[in-house]
Design a protein around this motif. Structure first.
Motif, short mmCIF file in Angstrom:
data_model
loop_
_atom_site.label_atom_id
_atom_site.label_comp_id
_atom_site.label_asym_id
_atom_site.label_seq_id
_atom_site.Cartn_x
_atom_site.Cartn_y
_atom_site.Cartn_z
N ALA A 1 -3.87 -3.08 3.76
CA ALA A 1 -3.32 -2.03 2.36
C ALA A 1 -3.17 -0.44 2.52
O ALA A 1 -2.69 0.37 2.32
CB ALA A 1 -3.55 -3.13 1.58
N VAL A 2 -5.05 -0.31 2.93
CA VAL A 2 -5.21 0.86 3.53
C VAL A 2 -4.28 1.98 3.59
O VAL A 2 -3.83 2.86 3.99
CB VAL A 2 -7.02 1.09 2.88
CG1 VAL A 2 -6.80 2.32 3.90
CG2 VAL A 2 -7.39 0.35 2.61
N GLY B 1 1.16 -1.17 0.07
CA GLY B 1 -0.26 -0.30 0.20
C GLY B 1 0.88 1.38 -0.66
O GLY B 1 0.17 2.49 -0.41
N PHE B 2 2.01 1.32 0.83
CA PHE B 2 3.08 2.41 1.40
C PHE B 2 3.95 2.43 -0.68
O PHE B 2 3.39 3.63 -0.76
CB PHE B 2 4.65 2.52 2.11
CG PHE B 2 4.43 4.15 2.22
CD1 PHE B 2 4.21 3.90 3.29
CD2 PHE B 2 5.26 3.76 1.64
CE1 PHE B 2 5.33 5.46 4.18
CE2 PHE B 2 6.29 5.03 1.57
CZ PHE B 2 5.69 5.85 3.15
N GLU C 1 -7.73 11.62 1.57
CA GLU C 1 -8.89 11.02 0.75
C GLU C 1 -8.24 9.77 1.41
O GLU C 1 -7.19 9.50 -0.02
CB GLU C 1 -8.45 11.62 -0.44
CG GLU C 1 -8.46 13.21 -0.23
CD GLU C 1 -10.60 13.47 0.58
OE1 GLU C 1 -11.55 12.23 0.30
OE2 GLU C 1 -10.35 14.69 0.41
N SER C 2 -8.56 8.89 2.29
CA SER C 2 -8.31 7.50 2.32
C SER C 2 -9.39 6.36 1.38
O SER C 2 -11.46 7.16 1.44
CB SER C 2 -8.62 7.62 3.99
OG SER C 2 -8.59 5.93 4.07
N PRO C 3 -8.87 5.75 1.40
CA PRO C 3 -9.89 4.28 0.94
C PRO C 3 -10.83 4.35 1.32
O PRO C 3 -12.31 3.55 1.40
CB PRO C 3 -9.33 3.12 0.16
CG PRO C 3 -7.99 4.41 -0.30
CD PRO C 3 -7.35 5.00 1.12
N ARG C 4 -10.56 3.79 3.03
CA ARG C 4 -11.37 4.29 3.92
C ARG C 4 -12.89 4.91 3.46
O ARG C 4 -13.97 5.02 4.52
CB ARG C 4 -10.76 4.37 4.94
CG ARG C 4 -11.05 5.15 5.47
CD ARG C 4 -10.07 4.91 6.62
NE ARG C 4 -8.48 4.41 6.57
CZ ARG C 4 -7.51 4.67 7.59
NH1 ARG C 4 -7.50 4.84 8.48
NH2 ARG C 4 -6.01 5.04 7.49
N GLY C 5 -12.10 6.52 3.64
CA GLY C 5 -13.43 7.51 3.30
C GLY C 5 -12.34 8.87 3.46
O GLY C 5 -11.00 8.02 4.44
N PRO C 6 -12.71 9.69 3.80
CA PRO C 6 -11.79 11.03 4.22
C PRO C 6 -11.28 11.07 5.73
O PRO C 6 -12.40 11.32 6.27
CB PRO C 6 -12.20 12.25 3.41
CG PRO C 6 -13.96 11.90 3.30
CD PRO C 6 -14.18 10.64 3.18
#
Ligand code: PHB
Length: 385
Positions: free
Chosen positions: A301-302, A48-49, A338-343
């Motif tokens: 990964a997120v 992910g990084f 702005e994360s894939p989990r939501g901001p």
């Protein structure tokens, strides 16, 4: 010297420093498990990084990145030496790690002593953003309290009154049980017995026998990685999944559903990520991750991806100049990721304030059911910052 000449000289000097800095690679130390029960988690965080760095043309904050990597084996006894190796021998600019709470606590001690910038991409130890909070320590994951607390409410809402807990006896397990219990007992439930075994043991049989005899309304556990796969399979093989519902934080089922097979199906968990979150960032992240690594991303990964995003946000504000620590920290503190989990934004203690999702395992996915708690902040007990 005239004022004009003075300013011109100053500008030249500034350019020279910036130039030197920009030429030199940014040294990132990845201290993660690549062997043992959490090996897959360390790999997912690394992937992910690196995905974010690649999207950024191989750079963070405008500087090319050089990686220094250590397998910490999820062994707290080796953590101080490993962290010192990265800081003193490899002279890393940023220390990134780890998965295991005990390892991360030892790393944070070294980071504090050496004033090294540290970003935690998993370990949930409440202390890191509690009594040990510090200007140089950030986290892009969660506290152990956060995801377990949400599950306490969920189990109580399902009218389960008596619960037996089971976990590995170390910081993450104990704090997950504490967080669960806090919410569950507030809502009228009762934890009737806490069971545990040393990390990372997987001899679950005596505990399953005890659970069968105790006959609670439900079981709550914290397990993760390879140990989680073994536990869920053993629980089903003992037939307990037919009689006593099993609940857990989503660490049990993230990255493990394929290996669990039938035994993992239908498991209900809480976590700050779910596979089917419908936001454009998550959709593009999942596509790019799958293409790059030929596997599906998970919460780990997120968290790795977001660690790179957070460092990037800080460095961008100082044009890659890590010596401007105060400005760098300020930019990281005020970043909206702005994360894939939501901001998400960070709390004053440097931990994400984030939605905790209720999920259900279906096929290979932890499907989003609903938002269990919106914008949950860890109470950060003991943090003075
Ligand atoms: C931890 O030790 O903090 C930890 C390890 C694995 C997880 C979550 C937390 O999945």
């Amino acid at each position: 010297m005239s004022k004009l000449k003075h300013t011109a000289l100053g500008a030249l000097l500034l350019l020279a420093t910036l130039g030197a800095n920009a030429d030199e690679k940014l040294r990132i130390g990845l201290m993660l498990p690549y062997t043992g029960t959490y090996a897959a988690l360390g790999t997912a965080i690394t992937n992910g990084f690196k995905l974010h760095v690649e999207e950024n043309g191989g750079k963070l904050g405008g500087r090319a990145v050089e990686f220094f990597t250590v397998d910490d084996e999820s062994d707290p006894a080796k953590a101080t030496e490993n962290a010192n190796k990265l800081i003193k021998r490899d002279r890393v600019d940023v220390l990134v790690g780890s998965v295991h709470s005990g390892v991360a606590l030892a790393m944070a001690k070294v980071a504090r002593e050496t004033n090294t910038l540290m970003v935690v991409p998993n370990a949930g130890a409440d202390e890191l953003t509690g009594p040990l909070c510090a200007p140089n320590i950030f986290r892009t994951s969660f506290t152990n309290w956060q995801s377990a607390y949400a599950m306490g409410h969920e189990v109580a809402a399902r009218k389960r009154r008596s619960v037996v807990t089971l976990t590995w006896k170390y910081t993450a397990g104990q704090q997950s049980i504490d967080g669960f219990k806090e919410a569950f007992e507030k809502d009228g439930g009762k934890v009737v017995k806490d069971l545990n075994l040393p990390f990372p043991n997987v001899e679950f049989q005596p505990f399953l026998t005890e659970i069968a005899a105790l006959k609670p309304d439900a079981v709550f556990v914290f397990f993760s990685g390879a140990g989680a796969v073994k536990f869920v399979k053993d629980y089903a093989a003992a037939g307990l999944n037919k009689t006593i519902p099993l609940y857990a934080t989503g660490f049990l089922t993230d990255g493990t559903l394929e290996a669990m097979g039938e035994a993992g199906q239908g498991l209900v968990t809480t976590l700050h990520y779910a596979d089917g979150i419908l936001n454009p960032k998550n959709q593009s992240f999942r596509l790019r991750y799958a293409k790059a690594f030929k596997s599906q991303p998970d919460v780990f990964a997120v968290q790795g991806y977001d660690a790179a995003q957070l460092i990037d946000a800080g460095l961008a504000a100082v044009a890659g100049d890590v010596s401007k620590r105060a400005e760098l920290v300020k930019a990281m503190e005020s970043a909206r990721i702005e994360s894939p989990r939501g901001p998400f934004v960070l709390s004053k203690a440097h931990n994400p304030i984030q939605d905790i999702y209720l999920r259900k395992a279906e096929g290979k996915e932890n499907k989003l059911v609903s938002v269990s708690i919106k914008a949950l902040a860890d109470p950060a007990r003991g943090c003075r910052m």
